[in-house]
Design a protein around this motif. Structure first.
Motif, mmCIF file in Angstrom:
data_model
loop_
_atom_site.group_PDB
_atom_site.id
_atom_site.type_symbol
_atom_site.label_atom_id
_atom_site.label_comp_id
_atom_site.label_asym_id
_atom_site.label_seq_id
_atom_site.Cartn_x
_atom_site.Cartn_y
_atom_site.Cartn_z
ATOM 1 N N LEU A 1 0.806 -1.226 0.000
ATOM 2 C CA LEU A 1 0.000 0.000 0.000
ATOM 3 C C LEU A 1 0.839 1.275 0.000
ATOM 4 C CD1 LEU A 1 -2.809 -0.734 2.628
ATOM 5 C CD2 LEU A 1 -3.057 -0.656 0.152
ATOM 6 N N LYS A 2 2.100 1.186 0.350
ATOM 7 C CA LYS A 2 2.870 2.412 0.560
ATOM 8 C C LYS A 2 3.006 3.214 -0.732
ATOM 9 C CE LYS A 2 7.598 0.635 0.027
ATOM 10 N NZ LYS A 2 7.230 -0.639 -0.600
ATOM 11 N N PRO A 3 2.938 4.549 -0.628
ATOM 12 C CA PRO A 3 3.115 5.394 -1.812
ATOM 13 C C PRO A 3 4.496 5.180 -2.429
ATOM 14 C CG PRO A 3 2.207 6.656 0.024
ATOM 15 C CD PRO A 3 2.637 5.339 0.583
ATOM 16 N N VAL A 4 4.598 5.426 -3.715
ATOM 17 C CA VAL A 4 5.916 5.344 -4.351
ATOM 18 C C VAL A 4 6.739 6.577 -4.014
ATOM 19 C CG1 VAL A 4 5.138 3.864 -6.225
ATOM 20 C CG2 VAL A 4 5.081 6.355 -6.533
ATOM 21 N N LEU A 5 6.048 7.685 -3.666
ATOM 22 C CA LEU A 5 6.740 8.929 -3.355
ATOM 23 C C LEU A 5 5.924 9.751 -2.367
ATOM 24 C CD1 LEU A 5 9.000 11.048 -3.946
ATOM 25 C CD2 LEU A 5 7.573 11.856 -5.853
ATOM 26 N N GLY A 6 6.583 10.232 -1.339
ATOM 27 C CA GLY A 6 5.976 11.193 -0.429
ATOM 28 C C GLY A 6 6.595 12.554 -0.687
ATOM 29 N N VAL A 7 5.762 13.521 -1.034
ATOM 30 C CA VAL A 7 6.229 14.878 -1.336
ATOM 31 C C VAL A 7 5.936 15.745 -0.111
ATOM 32 C CG1 VAL A 7 5.972 16.870 -2.850
ATOM 33 C CG2 VAL A 7 5.912 14.556 -3.808
ATOM 34 N N VAL A 8 6.960 16.024 0.665
ATOM 35 C CA VAL A 8 6.806 16.696 1.949
ATOM 36 C C VAL A 8 7.215 18.161 1.781
ATOM 37 C CG1 VAL A 8 7.400 16.632 4.395
ATOM 38 C CG2 VAL A 8 7.368 14.502 3.072
ATOM 39 N N ASP A 9 6.200 19.012 1.719
ATOM 40 C CA ASP A 9 6.370 20.426 1.400
ATOM 41 C C ASP A 9 6.078 21.265 2.643
ATOM 42 O OD1 ASP A 9 6.175 23.040 0.411
ATOM 43 O OD2 ASP A 9 5.137 22.427 -1.423
#
Length: 492
Positions: A227-235
């Motif tokens: 289930l984990k995202p391929v990318l976490g965009v932490v802004d």
């Protein structure tokens, strides 16, 4: 051998071994060999051995990108992934705010990148809200997913992704056992990019998705690395519009993610060992890699969450809390959480029918004990209880809350037997500084509700199996310990 029989034998062995501990005195030593022999003899009657303990751990986390304004890159990311059509998930509040506007602008800046927006995600998702989101996603032919919001949004997008691939599956097929079937996820899911707007859940790094099973008045979820995202965009810009009350609750989630994963049973004590690596759970017990992330997140949260509570616009404190959230996500996403989270699920779920407490600062007409608050309510009592299981780790916890190190004489002089009381007071004092309700009584529960809350906790095997010192969770000892912790959490 039936599971019940195995549990009985394990309890017999544990009981016979326990009789040799100092708390039983010399008289107990005389009975130890006989008790152990009886347990061994009973074991010999069974062809199937007691399940072997784990011998390995795995480390899995999403790729992370951290920085000011990085939301503007998500369109390029999806284009680079050759996305054909993107399903975008958010909630009605975030839909109006800067993070979502930035994400939509990034998508629109790319040519030939069609997308559809689902903006009906609810805070504290339920079976009904997940089914609605899943039905919407199944009606579209999405190749990729984008989630912009807090943990509720990211978790809902994870569920929509899963059940878009498994088109004929029922919701309960993948819900954690014993509540659902807990089936393994064998198919490859669609790529998901997660853009968190709160510094709390760490959902951008994990394979966990949580929902409220309203029919049973508690929360549970799905935990699987797939289930984990391929990318976490932490802004960093994305928490600017987050209300202070939400930032505090989200930060409490970070605090207890890190505390629970750092104090979970070691991975080598988890059993049974999986017969196949695909069956190894996402939550594995504390391990050397998770420890590094969890401890850093704990120290960073203790230092910075009070700053955020005092000054919503402190940019460096918000930056550090975002980092702590993702670091704690990596920690608990591989080690797991335990008692605070296990008890938080019925505390939140039963509130909708019982006390109907509505936490100040939340934009909703519905009763809500925010997740971070529901976890924190039992925090002091939980770590008072777990302290004897790993004194060195709890000494480190105490030093962190006291703003010092484990070599400080004020920490070293505390006897192991007194450590739990000191940890209790340190956590309670920290929560007071943040204005957290002082126990279950403060959110409307009565002492007569404790038994019901315990009943709602016991099915949470996904997390309770990682709790130190709890004994046989499905037996009378587990029920007794959980009940006492809830009673101790009634007020303080």
């Amino acid at each position: 051998m039936a599971a019940a029989s195995r549990n009985t034998i394990l309890r017999l062995i544990n009981a016979s071994q326990h009789t040799s501990c100092p708390c039983h005195g010399a008289h107990a030593h005389a009975h130890h060999p006989q008790g152990q022999l009886q347990a061994i003899n009973q074991l010999r009657h069974f062809a199937t051995p007691v399940p072997e303990r784990e011998y390995a751990f795995e480390v899995a986390a999403s790729n992370l990108r951290f920085g000011d304004g990085v939301t503007r890159e998500v369109g390029m990311d999806l284009k680079n992934m050759k996305a054909r059509k993107v399903g975008v998930f958010t909630d009605p509040n975030v839909a109006k705010l800067k993070p979502m506007k930035a994400a939509i602008a990034a998508l629109e800046a790319e040519t030939d990148l069609p997308f559809e927006v689902y903006d009906k995600v609810v805070a504290e998702p339920t079976e009904e809200s997940w089914r609605d989101a899943i039905a919407w996603a199944r009606d579209h032919d999405f190749s990729h997913f984008l989630a912009v919001g807090g943990g509720s949004v990211i978790d809902t997008a994870k569920a929509a992704n899963l059940f878009t691939v498994y088109k004929d599956a029922d919701l309960m097929d993948f819900i954690n056992a014993p509540i659902g079937k807990g089936l393994p996820i064998k198919q490859t899911l669609r790529p998901l990019i997660a853009v968190p707007t709160t510094a709390g859940t760490g959902s951008e790094t994990t394979g966990t998705a949580i929902l409220d099973i309203t029919s049973r008045a508690f929360k549970t979820g799905i935990a699987n690395r797939a289930l984990k995202p391929v990318l976490g965009v932490v802004d960093v810009h994305n928490t600017e519009s987050c209300p202070t009350a939400v930032q505090i609750s989200a930060g409490l989630d970070v605090l207890f993610h890190s505390l629970e994963s750092y104090t979970a049973i070691p991975y080598t004590e988890r059993h049974p060992r999986p017969a196949n690596p695909i069956l190894r759970p996402a939550y594995q017990g504390s391990n050397p890699v998770a420890d590094i992330f969890s401890l850093w997140a704990l120290q960073t949260t203790v230092a910075n969450l009070p700053k955020v509570a005092k000054d919503h616009d402190d940019p460096e404190a918000r930056r550090q809390m975002l980092l702590a959230s993702s670091f704690a996500g990596i920690g608990f996403g591989n080690a797991g959480v335990h008692l605070c989270h296990g008890m938080s699920y019925p505390i939140s779920g039963l509130n909708k029918k019982g006390p109907k407490y509505k936490h100040p600062g939340y934009v909703t007409d519905l009763p809500i004990i925010p997740h971070g608050v529901s976890v924190a309510l039992t925090g002091p009592a939980v770590f008072e209880f777990t302290a004897p299981s790993a004194p060195d780790r709890h000494r480190q916890v105490l030093a962190t809350f006291n703003g010092t190190t484990v070599t400080d004489p004020s920490i070293l002089k505390i006897a192991d037997r007194d450590l739990g009381a000191h940890v209790y007071e340190a956590i309670a004092k920290f929560l007071d500084r943040l204005g957290v309700p002082r126990g279950l009584k403060a959110v409307g529960y009565k002492r007569s509700d404790v038994e019901m809350l315990a009943e709602g906790t016991l099915p949470q095997r996904r997390v309770l199996d990682l709790a130190p010192g709890i004994g046989d969770v499905v037996g009378s000892d587990g029920r007794e310990h959980i009940t006492r912790i809830l009673e101790r959490s009634f007020d303080y």
